[in-house]
Design a protein around this motif. Structure first.
Motif, PDB file in Angstrom:
ATOM      1  N   PRO A 147      22.112   0.735 -17.423  1.00 46.29           N
ATOM      2  CA  PRO A 147      22.365   0.111 -16.124  1.00 46.29           C
ATOM      3  C   PRO A 147      21.450  -1.081 -15.883  1.00 46.29           C
ATOM      4  N   SER A 148      21.926  -2.014 -15.098  1.00 38.51           N
ATOM      5  CA  SER A 148      21.151  -3.196 -14.729  1.00 38.51           C
ATOM      6  C   SER A 148      21.181  -3.323 -13.213  1.00 38.51           C
ATOM      7  N   ARG A 149      20.036  -3.720 -12.643  1.00 38.57           N
ATOM      8  CA  ARG A 149      19.921  -3.852 -11.189  1.00 38.57           C
ATOM      9  C   ARG A 149      20.370  -2.560 -10.510  1.00 38.57           C
ATOM     10  N   ALA A 150      19.682  -1.488 -10.843  1.00 40.04           N
ATOM     11  CA  ALA A 150      20.083  -0.178 -10.317  1.00 40.04           C
ATOM     12  C   ALA A 150      18.881   0.746 -10.220  1.00 40.04           C
ATOM     13  N   ILE A 151      18.946   1.667  -9.266  1.00 39.30           N
ATOM     14  CA  ILE A 151      17.956   2.736  -9.172  1.00 39.30           C
ATOM     15  C   ILE A 151      18.375   3.851 -10.117  1.00 39.30           C
ATOM     16  N   THR A 152      17.454   4.217 -11.000  1.00 40.64           N
ATOM     17  CA  THR A 152      17.797   5.144 -12.077  1.00 40.64           C
ATOM     18  C   THR A 152      16.960   6.417 -12.096  1.00 40.64           C
ATOM     19  N   ALA A 153      15.720   6.354 -11.607  1.00 38.53           N
ATOM     20  CA  ALA A 153      14.802   7.477 -11.773  1.00 38.53           C
ATOM     21  C   ALA A 153      14.069   7.770 -10.463  1.00 38.53           C
TER      22      ALA A 153
ATOM     23  N   LYS B 156       0.844  -1.185   0.000  1.00 36.76           N
ATOM     24  CA  LYS B 156       0.000   0.000   0.000  1.00 36.76           C
ATOM     25  C   LYS B 156       0.883   1.239   0.000  1.00 36.76           C
ATOM     26  N   LEU B 157       0.841   1.965  -1.116  1.00 32.32           N
ATOM     27  CA  LEU B 157       1.599   3.209  -1.174  1.00 32.32           C
ATOM     28  C   LEU B 157       0.947   4.254  -0.276  1.00 32.32           C
ATOM     29  N   ALA B 158       1.721   5.275   0.063  1.00 31.29           N
ATOM     30  CA  ALA B 158       1.248   6.278   1.014  1.00 31.29           C
ATOM     31  C   ALA B 158       0.558   7.430   0.286  1.00 31.29           C
ATOM     32  N   GLU B 159       0.537   8.590   0.936  1.00 30.05           N
ATOM     33  CA  GLU B 159      -0.188   9.741   0.442  1.00 30.05           C
ATOM     34  C   GLU B 159       0.495  10.350  -0.782  1.00 30.05           C
ATOM     35  N   PRO B 160      -0.264  11.119  -1.579  1.00 30.66           N
ATOM     36  CA  PRO B 160       0.349  11.893  -2.656  1.00 30.66           C
ATOM     37  C   PRO B 160       1.492  12.739  -2.115  1.00 30.66           C
ATOM     38  N   GLY B 161       2.576  12.802  -2.880  1.00 28.19           N
ATOM     39  CA  GLY B 161       3.781  13.494  -2.429  1.00 28.19           C
ATOM     40  C   GLY B 161       4.852  12.540  -1.959  1.00 28.19           C
ATOM     41  N   SER B 162       4.516  11.247  -1.819  1.00 25.25           N
ATOM     42  CA  SER B 162       5.520  10.250  -1.444  1.00 25.25           C
ATOM     43  C   SER B 162       6.586  10.160  -2.536  1.00 25.25           C
ATOM     44  N   ILE B 163       7.816   9.849  -2.120  1.00 25.99           N
ATOM     45  CA  ILE B 163       8.940   9.761  -3.048  1.00 25.99           C
ATOM     46  C   ILE B 163       9.032   8.338  -3.588  1.00 25.99           C
ATOM     47  N   LEU B 164       9.238   8.216  -4.908  1.00 28.09           N
ATOM     48  CA  LEU B 164       9.342   6.915  -5.563  1.00 28.09           C
ATOM     49  C   LEU B 164      10.702   6.792  -6.244  1.00 28.09           C
ATOM     50  N   PHE B 165      11.456   5.748  -5.909  1.00 23.33           N
ATOM     51  CA  PHE B 165      12.712   5.443  -6.593  1.00 23.33           C
ATOM     52  C   PHE B 165      12.483   4.203  -7.457  1.00 23.33           C
ATOM     53  N   PHE B 166      12.776   4.323  -8.751  1.00 22.15           N
ATOM     54  CA  PHE B 166      12.524   3.230  -9.677  1.00 22.15           C
ATOM     55  C   PHE B 166      13.784   2.388  -9.876  1.00 22.15           C
ATOM     56  N   TYR B 167      13.617   1.101  -9.605  1.00 26.28           N
ATOM     57  CA  TYR B 167      14.726   0.146  -9.657  1.00 26.28           C
ATOM     58  C   TYR B 167      14.621  -0.664 -10.946  1.00 26.28           C
ATOM     59  N   LYS B 168      15.571  -0.459 -11.855  1.00 25.23           N
ATOM     60  CA  LYS B 168      15.590  -1.201 -13.116  1.00 25.23           C
ATOM     61  C   LYS B 168      16.115  -2.606 -12.843  1.00 25.23           C
ATOM     62  N   SER B 169      15.284  -3.594 -13.112  1.00 27.66           N
ATOM     63  CA  SER B 169      15.636  -4.985 -12.823  1.00 27.66           C
ATOM     64  C   SER B 169      16.726  -5.487 -13.772  1.00 27.66           C
ATOM     65  N   THR B 170      17.107  -6.747 -13.620  1.00 32.11           N
ATOM     66  CA  THR B 170      18.154  -7.354 -14.449  1.00 32.11           C
ATOM     67  C   THR B 170      17.892  -7.065 -15.924  1.00 32.11           C
TER      68      THR B 170
END
Length: 511
Positions: free
Chosen positions: A409-415, A390-404
């Motif tokens: 980049p591979s297996r890395a947080i990019t965005a 369950k994600l939280a309220e609007p304004g929460s920070i999201l880090f996107f992890y690019k899978s294998t």
């Protein structure tokens, strides 16, 4: 902006003016100093060096080259005794010249001294660390000019920067501008071409699809209502009518906002007429406000920028504050952070700026990142999943992890994103309505989700606020205790790992 001044040693003069191929660092320094109208001097003491050359013809040639530069005169009454007291023993005539150059630096006649002479660098260091910092090798001087005067590029794949004279303004793309402004051709020639104004362009199949003409202004010379120090004027903002469906306007606005934030502008503004409702709506969503109007009825829309930490406002939600100050975002003790795994194919479509195949010619047609697409162009993006988290309220920070992935980049947080809202879709039609063409999925792919009341699909709407440069790889993430293993679902990042990952993201503003 205050202009710097540089004093070049004789060895730099020789490197710039001898009959050999010019070293790239020398050429870059000369090109940048000329471009930005930087004062570059040679010292009159250099004449003493040249005068000691016994070869008359070579001495005459050296003097002729010296005369190409502005000459910094000697300080009247300066003695060798005084120079020795400041800069140490002067055993040779060349030592006297070196000390004279350092004296010019000490009294503030110039800001920096450029020399390849290691002995001169060491003499400066013996005097003081402050003086040593102002004595530069030629490559460091060129880097300093880049850092101080060259705008920082932002990583937006399909937007290119060109000079106005390279654009064919007879193109039909400009017809509506001519219709709305009778003096357009004169303005383009006199202001854009002759002043070599920089432009951002988007081409699709060699056809001009989007254009922004920009100009740097100051509070002393601007139509902006707010008289700031550094002002970015958007002179022209146009998207080809046939390309509006792929959100090129949003792509170009992202270029403006990221560029202004990255390059420490105080204000960005543009003028538009009231009937440009879609543009005005887009501007207002990202914090532009109507500040006034011109005599011809054009409305002036402005947006301020800064690098300080955002402060919550009682009248706004966390997300509203972030949206108004985009791409900066608000972080408080109540704001939560989540990691979201994303597969390579969808990552490339949502974030085409990061798509870098090893052999581009072998990958033609392999990715939707190759040409401007709606999901890649938008600031407001959509991610679909059935993750139980369950994600939280609007304004929460999201880090996107690019899978294998096949490509780095591979297996890395990019965005990095900021959550706008989470809704549940209970049918394919519901998915289409909620995503609005901003997701990575086409109609068939949306149907394949088989959304239903029993198996709803989570629709995560968010703003892309930036990229992590360089990406944070798997090993570093484990060391930071952001992850424990390969993440398969949405996960929360709390406490010190949250603080560490924000710090590591190199955002360029305080959070």
């Amino acid at each position: 902006m205050n202009l710097q001044s540089y004093l070049i040693d004789t060895n730099i003069l020789i490197g710039l003016e001898d009959d050999h191929a010019v070293n790239p660092a020398y050429a870059r320094f000369l090109s940048l100093s000329t471009k930005h109208k930087i004062d570059v001097f040679v010292h009159a003491a250099a004449m003493d060096d040249i005068a000691r050359d016994k070869d008359l013809r070579r001495r005459q040639i050296s003097v002729s080259k010296l005369n190409k530069y502005r000459v910094l005169s000697k300080r009247r009454g300066l003695t060798e005794t005084e120079l020795e007291q400041d800069f140490g023993t002067l055993k040779k005539p060349n030592d006297v010249v070196d000390a004279t150059l350092l004296n010019a630096l000490k009294i503030g006649a110039v800001d920096f001294l450029v020399t390849q002479d290691k002995g001169l660098h060491q003499r400066a260091l013996r005097h003081s660390t402050d003086m040593a910092r102002r004595v530069l090798f030629i490559s460091d001087a060129a880097d300093l000019l880049v850092q101080t005067y060259e705008p920082k590029e932002v990583p937006i794949r399909h937007v290119s920067e060109v000079a106005a004279h390279t654009i064919d303004h007879e193109d039909g793309f400009f017809d509506s501008l001519r219709d709305g402004y009778r003096g357009f051709d004169n303005w383009w020639n006199d202001k854009c071409i002759k002043q070599r104004r920089p432009c951002w362009v988007v081409y699709e199949d060699e056809n001009l699809a989007g254009l922004i003409v920009r100009k740097d202004e100051t509070g002393d010379d601007t139509d902006a209502v707010t008289k700031s120090t550094r002002i970015l004027k958007v002179c022209t903002f146009k998207v080809h009518p046939e390309m509006r469906g792929v959100k090129l306007g949003e792509l170009l606005l992202k270029q403006v906002l990221w560029f202004a934030q990255s390059n420490a502008y105080d204000l960005a503004y543009l003028t538009t007429f009231e009937d440009q409702t879609s543009l005005i709506e887009l501007l207002e969503y990202y914090g532009f406000v109507r500040a006034g109007s011109k005599a011809d009825g054009e409305l002036i829309y402005e947006r301020s920028f800064g690098s300080s930490k955002l402060v919550p406002k009682h009248s706004e939600t966390v997300f509203q504050t972030t949206r108004r100050n985009y791409p900066r975002f608000l972080v408080t003790d109540q704001v939560r952070c989540f990691g979201i795994p994303i597969q390579e194919e969808y990552h490339d479509t949502l974030y085409p700026d990061l798509w870098e195949p090893k052999q581009a010619d072998l990958f033609v047609g392999a990715s939707r990142a190759e040409s401007p697409t709606r999901p890649g162009n938008t600031i407001r993006k959509v991610y679909l999943c059935r993750a139980p988290s369950k994600l939280a309220e609007p304004g929460s920070i999201l880090f996107f992890y690019k899978s294998t992935s096949k490509e780095l980049p591979s297996r890395a947080i990019t965005a990095i994103g900021v959550l706008e809202e989470v809704t549940m879709a209970t049918s394919t039609k519901d998915l289409m309505l909620k995503t609005g063409g901003r997701s990575v999925y086409g109609e068939k792919e949306l149907d394949a989700w088989q959304a239903s009341p029993a198996k709803p699909v989570k629709v995560i709407n968010y703003l892309l606020v930036g990229y992590v440069d360089p990406p944070i790889g798997y090993d570093e993430l484990k060391k930071m205790q952001v992850i424990r293993g390969f993440p398969q679902s949405i996960f929360e990042i709390k406490g010190k790992p949250f603080e560490d990952i924000l710090s590591r993201a190199n955002l360029g503003f305080d959070v």
